[in-house]
Write a protein that holds these residues in place. Structure first.
Motif, short mmCIF file in Angstrom:
data_model
loop_
_atom_site.label_atom_id
_atom_site.label_comp_id
_atom_site.label_asym_id
_atom_site.label_seq_id
_atom_site.Cartn_x
_atom_site.Cartn_y
_atom_site.Cartn_z
N UNK A 3 0.78 -1.18 -0.19
CA UNK A 3 0.00 -0.03 -0.05
C UNK A 3 0.92 1.18 -0.01
N UNK A 4 2.15 1.01 0.36
CA UNK A 4 3.14 2.13 0.37
C UNK A 4 4.68 1.70 0.46
N UNK A 5 5.40 2.70 -0.20
CA UNK A 5 6.68 1.78 -0.07
C UNK A 5 7.04 1.04 -1.51
N UNK A 6 8.33 0.65 -1.10
CA UNK A 6 8.78 -0.44 -2.36
C UNK A 6 9.74 -1.52 -1.98
N UNK A 7 9.81 -2.61 -2.73
CA UNK A 7 10.69 -3.55 -2.62
C UNK A 7 11.49 -3.51 -3.78
N UNK A 8 12.87 -3.19 -3.52
CA UNK A 8 13.93 -3.27 -4.52
C UNK A 8 15.17 -4.17 -4.42
N UNK A 9 15.48 -4.84 -5.77
CA UNK A 9 16.45 -5.78 -5.79
C UNK A 9 17.51 -5.15 -6.87
N UNK A 10 18.68 -4.82 -6.21
CA UNK A 10 19.89 -4.02 -6.90
C UNK A 10 19.26 -2.81 -7.49
N UNK A 11 18.35 -2.18 -6.58
CA UNK A 11 17.72 -0.90 -7.00
C UNK A 11 16.51 -0.89 -7.76
N UNK A 12 16.20 -2.06 -8.37
CA UNK A 12 15.00 -2.15 -9.25
C UNK A 12 13.92 -2.29 -8.38
N UNK A 13 12.58 -1.92 -8.92
CA UNK A 13 11.37 -2.21 -8.05
C UNK A 13 10.90 -3.28 -8.62
N UNK A 14 10.85 -4.38 -7.72
CA UNK A 14 10.51 -5.81 -7.98
C UNK A 14 9.08 -5.88 -8.60
N UNK A 15 8.14 -4.84 -8.19
CA UNK A 15 6.83 -4.86 -8.63
C UNK A 15 6.68 -4.02 -9.98
N UNK A 16 7.64 -3.75 -10.42
CA UNK A 16 7.86 -3.09 -11.79
C UNK A 16 8.12 -4.18 -13.02
N UNK A 17 8.82 -5.24 -12.68
CA UNK A 17 9.53 -6.28 -13.39
C UNK A 17 8.15 -7.11 -14.04
N UNK A 18 8.46 -7.51 -15.03
CA UNK A 18 7.52 -8.40 -15.54
C UNK A 18 7.45 -10.00 -14.70
N UNK A 19 6.44 -10.73 -14.85
CA UNK A 19 6.48 -12.06 -14.04
C UNK A 19 7.78 -12.88 -14.35
#
Length: 263
Positions: free
Chosen positions: A59-75
Motif C-alpha cells: 500500500x506504500x513503499x517499495x521492494x527493490x532488488x539491486x535498486x530495481x522495483x520488483x513490482x515493476x518487473x514482468x512476471x
C-alpha cells in the motif's frame, strides 16, 4: 552457485480488507547475506514476505532488488531473480517429484521448448542436494510433509534465484534436515530472506535479524545484538537465558515461562 543481489525494503506498508497489517517497514539484506525475520504469531512476517515475492502489492513503499522495483518487473523477469518457499502450497494434480522440481526451470526456458539435458542435470543435482533423489518417481501428493518441503526447496534451488525467500522453511522437518536446509540455502549463494519461529536456528544461521511486532520493526542487528533477554521477554513473553555452544561458540538460548502474577 547462484548470483546474489542486494535487497532493500523501503517503508513498506500492507493493507488487507481495509486493515493495515504492516506499517512502514524498512530492512536491507546485502548480496549473499542470510537475513531473518522473527516475531510472534500475527506479527506480520508472512504478510511482509508476500510483498517481497509479489503475491501482495504494498500500500506504500517499495521492494527493490539491486535498486530495481520488483513490482515493476514482468512476471518472467521476477521469476528469474526471486524464488519463494511459502507456508501454503497445493497441487491439484499428482505430478511426480521430478516434474515438480522441473517447474523451477520454467522461467529460464525459451518459447514452448521442453526441458533440456542441462535442466535435467540441474534438477537431479538439486534433489541430491536435499537428499531426496530417491523420491524422483514418486507422486508429490503421496509424500510426507517433510518430504514435500525438501522437494519444494529443490524446486526453488533449480530456479537459480538471486533472492531466495523462505517462509518457515523448517516446517515439518526433523532436526537434521532443519540444520541442513538452512546450510544449503546459504551455500547455494543467493541473498536469503527467511521467517523463522525457532530462535536458536535464527541465531545460528542468520547474519542479521529483524524483529517484527504488530507489523512494525522493533529491533534489528546481529543475533547477539537482538536476542537479548529483555527484548525476548517483551516481544515473546518468555524468559531467555543466553548460552554459548561449547564447540562453536554460537549463541543459543534456553527458555522458561515468565512468572505470572496470581489473580
Amino acid at each position: 552457485m547462484s548470483a546474489a543481489e542486494d535487497l532493500s525494503v523501503d517503508g513498506v506498508s500492507v493493507e488487507l480488507a481495509g486493515t493495515r497489517l504492516v506499517h512502514e517497514v524498512s530492512l536491507t539484506a546485502a548480496a549473499g547475506q542470510v537475513v531473518g525475520l522473527i516475531g510472534p504469531n500475527g506479527s506480520g512476517k508472512s504478510t511482509l514476505l508476500r510483498c517481497v515475492y509479489r503475491v501482495l502489492r504494498p500500500a506504500g513503499g517499495a521492494v527493490r532488488l539491486d535498486g530495481e522495483d520488483l513490482h515493476a518487473l514482468t512476471a518472467r523477469e521476477s521469476a528469474r531473480r526471486v524464488a519463494a518457499l511459502t507456508q501454503e502450497h497445493s497441487a491439484e494434480f499428482d505430478f511426480t517429484v521430478a516434474e515438480v522440481v522441473a517447474m523451477g526451470r520454467l522461467p529460464h526456458r525459451r518459447g514452448l521448448g521442453g526441458p533440456t539435458g542441462a535442466d535435467h542435470e540441474r534438477c537431479t543435482a538439486a534433489l541430491r542436494r536435499v537428499r531426496a533423489e530417491h523420491l524422483a518417481g514418486r507422486g508429490f501428493l503421496n509424500l510426507s510433509g517433510g518430504e514435500k518441503q525438501r522437494v519444494l526447496i529443490a524446486r526453488a534451488l533449480v530456479q537459480e534465484p538471486r533472492l531466495l525467500v523462505l517462509d518457515e522453511p523448517t516446517n515439518h522437518l526433523d532436526i537434521a534436515h532443519q540444520l541442513e536446509v538452512l546450510a544449503i540455502a546459504r551455500e547455494a549463494g543467493p541473498t536469503v530472506l527467511t521467517a523463522l519461529h525457532d530462535l536458536n536456528l535464527a541465531a545460528g544461521h542468520c547474519d542479521r535479524l529483524y524483529v517484527l511486532a504488530a507489523g512494525r520493526i522493533v529491533a534489528s542487528g546481529t543475533p547477539a545484538e537482538v536476542l537479548r533477554p529483555d527484548l525476548l521477554a517483551e516481544v515473546f513473553g518468555v524468559r531467555a537465558t543466553p548460552v554459548r555452544h561449547p564447540d562453536t561458540g554460537a549463541l543459543q538460548l534456553l527458555f522458561d515461562r515468565l512468572p505470572r502474577p496470581l489473580p
